[in-house]
Design an enzyme around this catalytic site. Structure first.
Site, PDB file in Angstrom:
ATOM      1  N   GLU A  34       0.822  -1.204   0.000  1.00 55.60           N
ATOM      2  CA  GLU A  34       0.000   0.000   0.000  1.00 55.60           C
ATOM      3  C   GLU A  34       0.860   1.259   0.000  1.00 55.60           C
ATOM      4  OE1 GLU A  34      -1.853   1.507   3.801  1.00 55.60           O
ATOM      5  OE2 GLU A  34      -1.636  -0.617   4.292  1.00 55.60           O
ATOM      6  N   ARG A  79      -2.096  10.981   6.809  1.00 56.07           N
ATOM      7  CA  ARG A  79      -2.164  10.196   5.575  1.00 56.07           C
ATOM      8  C   ARG A  79      -3.480  10.324   4.829  1.00 56.07           C
ATOM      9  NH1 ARG A  79      -0.548   4.301   6.581  1.00 56.07           N
ATOM     10  NH2 ARG A  79      -0.200   4.291   4.348  1.00 56.07           N
ATOM     11  N   ARG A  85      -5.427   5.756  -1.074  1.00 57.75           N
ATOM     12  CA  ARG A  85      -4.305   4.844  -1.223  1.00 57.75           C
ATOM     13  C   ARG A  85      -4.265   4.260  -2.632  1.00 57.75           C
ATOM     14  NH1 ARG A  85      -4.146   6.556   3.222  1.00 57.75           N
ATOM     15  NH2 ARG A  85      -3.796   5.510   5.211  1.00 57.75           N
ATOM     16  N   HIS A  94     -10.420   4.720   2.055  1.00 58.98           N
ATOM     17  CA  HIS A  94      -9.688   3.885   3.009  1.00 58.98           C
ATOM     18  C   HIS A  94     -10.165   2.439   2.997  1.00 58.98           C
ATOM     19  CE1 HIS A  94      -7.633   2.831   6.854  1.00 58.98           C
ATOM     20  NE2 HIS A  94      -6.724   3.615   6.309  1.00 58.98           N
TER      21      HIS A  94
END
Length: 149
Positions: A110, A121, A125, A140
């Site tokens: 990831e 963050r 992703r 997420h």
């Protein structure tokens, strides 16, 4: 070398050359120029190989160009082997949600896609598979889309 072995040697050399040049496929670019595709190096394994041509059944696809610009920068960093935005980038993604194809532990990695205006963050992703495939999630891991380059 005898005269009998000469045709055999030339045949072997010709076969090698034909195989070599056949493997160097060229494709035209938008401006009509021919280019040789560069092999991709997978960030997790370091192995050479092209990304898959099609995503898995049941997972929608999205073009890299349609994603936020931060996603393209993250993909470029993955392709280059780093540096990455966060120390956690490159960690094993365990696919606990079971939304991606089932693979052995360590197959998926990831990488964070920074979200402007969010400290830390954030939820975005890119998941990179050892086979060269990449997936996008903006929520997420609640959903994924296969990235078409």
């Amino acid at each position: 070398m005898t005269s009998r072995s000469t045709p055999l040697v030339f045949g072997l050399l010709a076969g090698l050359l034909i195989g070599f040049f056949a493997g160097m496929a060229v494709r035209p670019t938008a401006d009509g120029q021919a280019t040789t595709p560069a092999p991709s190096v997978h960030p997790a394994t370091g192995s050479l190989g092209p990304a898959p041509a099609a995503g898995p059944a049941g997972i929608e696809s999205v073009s890299l160009a349609s994603l936020p610009p931060e996603a393209a920068r993250t993909v470029a960093a993955i392709d280059a082997g780093g540096p990455y935005a966060f120390r956690q980038d490159g960690a094993t993604f365990e696919n606990r949600e079971g939304l991606l194809p089932d693979r052995s532990t360590g197959y998926y990695r990831e990488f964070t896609v920074p979200t402007p205006g969010i400290g830390g963050r954030g939820p975005r992703r890119i998941i990179a598979g050892a086979g060269g495939e990449m997936y996008w999630t903006s929520d997420h891991y609640a959903s994924f889309a296969w990235i078409v380059r």
